[in-house]
Enzyme design. Structure first.
Site, PDB file in Angstrom:
ATOM      1  N   ARG A 122      51.770 -27.151 -32.022  1.00 60.66           N
ATOM      2  CA  ARG A 122      52.482 -25.933 -32.484  1.00 60.66           C
ATOM      3  C   ARG A 122      52.096 -25.506 -33.896  1.00 60.66           C
ATOM      4  NH1 ARG A 122      56.577 -28.413 -29.508  1.00 60.66           N
ATOM      5  NH2 ARG A 122      56.787 -27.367 -27.495  1.00 60.66           N
ATOM      6  N   LYS A 144      43.311 -14.019 -39.695  1.00 62.30           N
ATOM      7  CA  LYS A 144      43.135 -13.571 -38.306  1.00 62.30           C
ATOM      8  C   LYS A 144      42.324 -14.631 -37.574  1.00 62.30           C
ATOM      9  CE  LYS A 144      43.298  -8.546 -38.368  1.00 62.30           C
ATOM     10  NZ  LYS A 144      42.525  -7.301 -38.154  1.00 62.30           N
ATOM     11  N   GLU A 186      29.364  -5.490 -44.321  1.00 58.92           N
ATOM     12  CA  GLU A 186      30.804  -5.611 -44.647  1.00 58.92           C
ATOM     13  C   GLU A 186      31.033  -5.434 -46.146  1.00 58.92           C
ATOM     14  OE1 GLU A 186      32.870  -5.626 -42.232  1.00 58.92           O
ATOM     15  OE2 GLU A 186      31.829  -6.528 -40.535  1.00 58.92           O
ATOM     16  N   LYS A 228      39.648  -7.924 -50.247  1.00 56.85           N
ATOM     17  CA  LYS A 228      40.278  -8.309 -48.973  1.00 56.85           C
ATOM     18  C   LYS A 228      41.652  -8.922 -49.228  1.00 56.85           C
ATOM     19  CE  LYS A 228      40.225  -9.760 -44.484  1.00 56.85           C
ATOM     20  NZ  LYS A 228      39.522 -10.188 -43.322  1.00 56.85           N
ATOM     21  N   GLU A 238      48.820  -6.143 -40.426  1.00 55.46           N
ATOM     22  CA  GLU A 238      48.211  -4.863 -40.046  1.00 55.46           C
ATOM     23  C   GLU A 238      49.217  -3.912 -39.427  1.00 55.46           C
ATOM     24  OE1 GLU A 238      44.214  -5.455 -38.513  1.00 55.46           O
ATOM     25  OE2 GLU A 238      44.188  -3.429 -37.722  1.00 55.46           O
ATOM     26  N   ARG A 243      45.683  -2.580 -43.818  1.00 52.86           N
ATOM     27  CA  ARG A 243      44.666  -3.516 -43.340  1.00 52.86           C
ATOM     28  C   ARG A 243      43.717  -2.822 -42.369  1.00 52.86           C
ATOM     29  NH1 ARG A 243      45.336 -10.019 -42.214  1.00 52.86           N
ATOM     30  NH2 ARG A 243      43.153 -10.313 -41.698  1.00 52.86           N
ATOM     31  N   ASN A 247      38.737  -1.532 -40.942  1.00 55.82           N
ATOM     32  CA  ASN A 247      37.999  -1.181 -39.724  1.00 55.82           C
ATOM     33  C   ASN A 247      37.027  -0.020 -39.941  1.00 55.82           C
ATOM     34  OD1 ASN A 247      39.303  -3.128 -38.194  1.00 55.82           O
ATOM     35  ND2 ASN A 247      41.022  -1.767 -37.744  1.00 55.82           N
ATOM     36  N   HIS A 250      33.940   0.397 -37.881  1.00 59.54           N
ATOM     37  CA  HIS A 250      34.009  -0.567 -36.773  1.00 59.54           C
ATOM     38  C   HIS A 250      34.328   0.068 -35.427  1.00 59.54           C
ATOM     39  CE1 HIS A 250      33.603  -3.432 -39.935  1.00 59.54           C
ATOM     40  NE2 HIS A 250      33.767  -4.475 -39.137  1.00 59.54           N
ATOM     41  N   HIS A 254      31.706  -1.035 -32.968  1.00 64.49           N
ATOM     42  CA  HIS A 254      31.991  -1.943 -31.845  1.00 64.49           C
ATOM     43  C   HIS A 254      31.466  -1.377 -30.532  1.00 64.49           C
ATOM     44  CE1 HIS A 254      35.417  -4.404 -33.887  1.00 64.49           C
ATOM     45  NE2 HIS A 254      34.221  -4.915 -34.107  1.00 64.49           N
ATOM     46  N   HIS A 267      25.945  -8.018 -35.248  1.00 65.91           N
ATOM     47  CA  HIS A 267      27.203  -7.321 -35.509  1.00 65.91           C
ATOM     48  C   HIS A 267      27.084  -6.372 -36.710  1.00 65.91           C
ATOM     49  CE1 HIS A 267      31.493  -6.664 -36.068  1.00 65.91           C
ATOM     50  NE2 HIS A 267      31.364  -7.045 -37.320  1.00 65.91           N
TER      51      HIS A 267
HETATM   52  P1  NAD Z   1      28.431 -16.791 -36.662  1.00 68.11           P
HETATM   53  O1  NAD Z   1      29.570 -17.623 -37.038  1.00 68.11           O
HETATM   54  O2  NAD Z   1      28.032 -16.746 -35.235  1.00 68.11           O
HETATM   55  O3  NAD Z   1      27.156 -17.221 -37.517  1.00 68.11           O
HETATM   56  C1  NAD Z   1      25.916 -16.583 -37.285  1.00 68.11           C
HETATM   57  C2  NAD Z   1      24.791 -17.594 -37.042  1.00 68.11           C
HETATM   58  O4  NAD Z   1      24.421 -18.178 -38.298  1.00 68.11           O
HETATM   59  C3  NAD Z   1      25.173 -18.764 -36.149  1.00 68.11           C
HETATM   60  O5  NAD Z   1      24.096 -19.052 -35.310  1.00 68.11           O
HETATM   61  C4  NAD Z   1      25.394 -19.926 -37.115  1.00 68.11           C
HETATM   62  O6  NAD Z   1      25.114 -21.176 -36.549  1.00 68.11           O
HETATM   63  C5  NAD Z   1      24.414 -19.595 -38.206  1.00 68.11           C
HETATM   64  N1  NAD Z   1      24.787 -20.070 -39.535  1.00 68.11           N
HETATM   65  C6  NAD Z   1      26.032 -20.059 -40.083  1.00 68.11           C
HETATM   66  N2  NAD Z   1      25.979 -20.462 -41.355  1.00 68.11           N
HETATM   67  C7  NAD Z   1      24.681 -20.748 -41.614  1.00 68.11           C
HETATM   68  C8  NAD Z   1      23.995 -21.190 -42.778  1.00 68.11           C
HETATM   69  N3  NAD Z   1      24.629 -21.368 -43.924  1.00 68.11           N
HETATM   70  N4  NAD Z   1      22.667 -21.395 -42.695  1.00 68.11           N
HETATM   71  C9  NAD Z   1      21.991 -21.151 -41.536  1.00 68.11           C
HETATM   72  N5  NAD Z   1      22.581 -20.721 -40.411  1.00 68.11           N
HETATM   73  C10 NAD Z   1      23.918 -20.512 -40.465  1.00 68.11           C
HETATM   74  O7  NAD Z   1      28.628 -15.264 -37.105  1.00 68.11           O
HETATM   75  P2  NAD Z   1      29.367 -14.554 -38.328  1.00 68.11           P
HETATM   76  O8  NAD Z   1      28.637 -13.295 -38.518  1.00 68.11           O
HETATM   77  O9  NAD Z   1      29.589 -15.451 -39.468  1.00 68.11           O
HETATM   78  O10 NAD Z   1      30.805 -14.229 -37.727  1.00 68.11           O
HETATM   79  C11 NAD Z   1      30.970 -13.320 -36.681  1.00 68.11           C
HETATM   80  C12 NAD Z   1      32.316 -13.548 -36.048  1.00 68.11           C
HETATM   81  O11 NAD Z   1      33.313 -13.343 -37.047  1.00 68.11           O
HETATM   82  C13 NAD Z   1      32.628 -12.602 -34.912  1.00 68.11           C
HETATM   83  O12 NAD Z   1      33.133 -13.333 -33.834  1.00 68.11           O
HETATM   84  C14 NAD Z   1      33.707 -11.691 -35.482  1.00 68.11           C
HETATM   85  O13 NAD Z   1      34.591 -11.228 -34.497  1.00 68.11           O
HETATM   86  C15 NAD Z   1      34.366 -12.598 -36.457  1.00 68.11           C
HETATM   87  N6  NAD Z   1      35.066 -11.906 -37.554  1.00 68.11           N
HETATM   88  C16 NAD Z   1      36.362 -12.254 -37.787  1.00 68.11           C
HETATM   89  C17 NAD Z   1      37.055 -11.654 -38.811  1.00 68.11           C
HETATM   90  C18 NAD Z   1      38.453 -12.095 -39.126  1.00 68.11           C
HETATM   91  O14 NAD Z   1      39.127 -11.437 -39.930  1.00 68.11           O
HETATM   92  N7  NAD Z   1      38.929 -13.186 -38.543  1.00 68.11           N
HETATM   93  C19 NAD Z   1      36.435 -10.686 -39.607  1.00 68.11           C
HETATM   94  C20 NAD Z   1      35.097 -10.355 -39.352  1.00 68.11           C
HETATM   95  C21 NAD Z   1      34.425 -10.984 -38.318  1.00 68.11           C
HETATM   96  N1  GLY Z   2      38.249  -8.065 -40.628  1.00 65.50           N
HETATM   97  C1  GLY Z   2      39.404  -7.234 -40.533  1.00 65.50           C
HETATM   98  C2  GLY Z   2      40.643  -7.887 -40.964  1.00 65.50           C
HETATM   99  O1  GLY Z   2      40.676  -9.027 -41.368  1.00 65.50           O
HETATM  100  O2  GLY Z   2      41.676  -7.292 -40.885  1.00 65.50           O
END
Ligand code: NAD
Ligand code: GLY
Length: 363
Positions: A122, A144, A186, A228, A238, A243, A247, A250, A254, A267
């Site tokens: 939990r 998030k 971003e 942020k 949000e 917040r 977007n 986005h 998206h 992305h």
């Molecule tokens: P990711 O986590 O898939 O990383 C991208 C690639 O880089 C992966 O293959 C990973 O293994 C590699 N990698 C990571 N760190 C590395 C490093 N230091 N050196 C070499 N390789 C490395 O992608 P991302 O772009 O970091 O994240 C995308 C995700 O984040 C999406 O799922 C998206 O929905 C999510 N996201 C969430 C929020 C939120 O507020 N929670 C905000 C924006 C994006």
């Molecule tokens: N990446 C959008 C948010 O955190 O709200």
């Protein structure tokens, strides 16, 4: 090291931005979790190979007993199956409600591990150690968490704030150039919606090698985290319309991302196109100065981000995909537009026809 606070009353925490932090993870975590002992370090196959051992060693030195859990690198790991795998691994390792979790990796690991932490017994505490540009400036801050389903991205999840975020810019130095650059979409978004003055710093870093110019990079990351953090502090869930400004770019981005073939667009590359479309819509709907749009577009270009839609992606497909996005599911379209650089608002006046014209305008 720069400390950026995230003010959320009893859920407040610090984001530590600096270099050479990986060998100091244990001592920093000990400060926020003084009684804890057993923890899971959740990472992916790439990041684990690069940084896993250093993080485990540092945690052990501070008296923690870490268990390493590695998922496959890539977006498919953001699934309920993977959440269950991680949680079952933790149960088998004897973890319980007194344990905590460390998310070591990009946004995929952060979202997945944060969600696992939110439901394990939990809810247990977790620490974010982001290692991509997107995760240091965006996804590790704000709580998030979640996973995808075949119907769409991020449809399952919850808010669960971390206890600490350790953002070591040295880790960005091992990213491939394309992955490094995509994260700047971003950063450029943050400048566009909140901080016009930051554009100069982004421009100055554009010629640097991947992860290079440590001091400037720390300053840039800290500034993005502060943007942020302020938005999250004012509108954690949000619900206040603030917040949602994150977007920007986005909605159409998206749609483009979902329409692209596997591996065709990262992305951030899809978001770059979404930003260009959102700038054009802003010019039409709220009179954004075309010169302001050009300044943002020039920065996207400096980071080699796409400004034109690949011919294989049809406008009809983008429109079909974006109308399935969760931002549309409630009915009314709330589209983020810029009145001026640094001044974003949510508009209800953006019609599907206008969006379609903006997607066509990307050709
Ligand atoms: P990711 O986590 O898939 O990383 C991208 C690639 O880089 C992966 O293959 C990973 O293994 C590699 N990698 C990571 N760190 C590395 C490093 N230091 N050196 C070499 N390789 C490395 O992608 P991302 O772009 O970091 O994240 C995308 C995700 O984040 C999406 O799922 C998206 O929905 C999510 N996201 C969430 C929020 C939120 O507020 N929670 C905000 C924006 C994006
Ligand atoms: N990446 C959008 C948010 O955190 O709200």
């Amino acid at each position: 090291m720069t400390e950026v606070p995230v003010h959320l009353s009893e859920r407040s925490y610090a984001v530590l931005v600096g270099s050479d932090l990986m060998d100091r993870v244990g001592e920093q975590v000990r400060r926020v979790l003084p009684e804890a002992r057993v923890c899971a370090v959740v990472t992916d196959s790439t990041v684990g190979r690069l940084y896993g051992e250093r993080v485990l060693t540092s945690l052990r030195r501070s008296g923690f007993e870490p268990v390493l859990i590695t998922v496959a690198a890539g977006e498919p790991s953001k699934s309920m199956v993977c959440v269950e795998d991680v949680c079952r691994h933790m149960i088998r390792a004897g973890m319980d409600r007194t344990s905590f979790l460390v998310a070591l990796g990009g946004g995929v690991v952060g979202d997945l591990a944060g969600f696992a932490a939110s439901i394990f017994f939990r809810g247990i505490p977790y620490v974010q150690i982001p290692t991509t540009v997107v995760s240091v400036v965006d996804s590790s801050v704000g709580g998030k968490t979640g996973v995808n389903t075949p119907e769409g991205k991020n449809l399952l999840g919850c808010f669960h704030q971390p206890r600490l975020v350790l953002a070591d810019v040295d880790t960005l130095g091992t990213l491939p150039r394309r992955e490094y650059n995509e994260g700047f979409a971003e950063i450029i978004k943050h400048a566009a919606i909140r901080d016009e003055a930051m554009m100069e710093l982004i421009e100055r870093l554009a010629g640097a090698e991947v992860g290079g110019r440590t001091e400037a990079l720390v300053a840039l990351v800290a500034r993005n985290v502060a943007i942020k953090a302020a938005i999250v502090a004012a509108d954690e869930h949000e619900t206040a319309g603030l917040r949602a400004l994150l977007n920007f770019g986005h909605t159409i981005g998206h749609g483009i991302e979902a329409s692209a073939g596997y591996g065709q667009l990262l992305h951030g590359e899809a978001i770059s196109l979404g930003i260009v479309a959102a700038l054009r819509i802003s010019e039409d709907v709220v009179g954004l100065d075309a010169g302001a749009s050009e300044k943002v577009i020039a920065l996207l270009r400096r980071y080699e981000l796409p400004l034109r839609l690949p011919a294989s992606i049809t406008t009809a497909d983008v429109m079909a995909k974006l109308s399935r996005d969760k931002k549309f599911m409630a009915g009314a379209v709330r589209f983020v537009v810029l009145r001026a650089l640094g001044d974003a608002v949510v508009s209800r006046d953006v019609t599907m026809a206008r969006m379609e014209a903006a997607v066509d305008g990307l050709r």
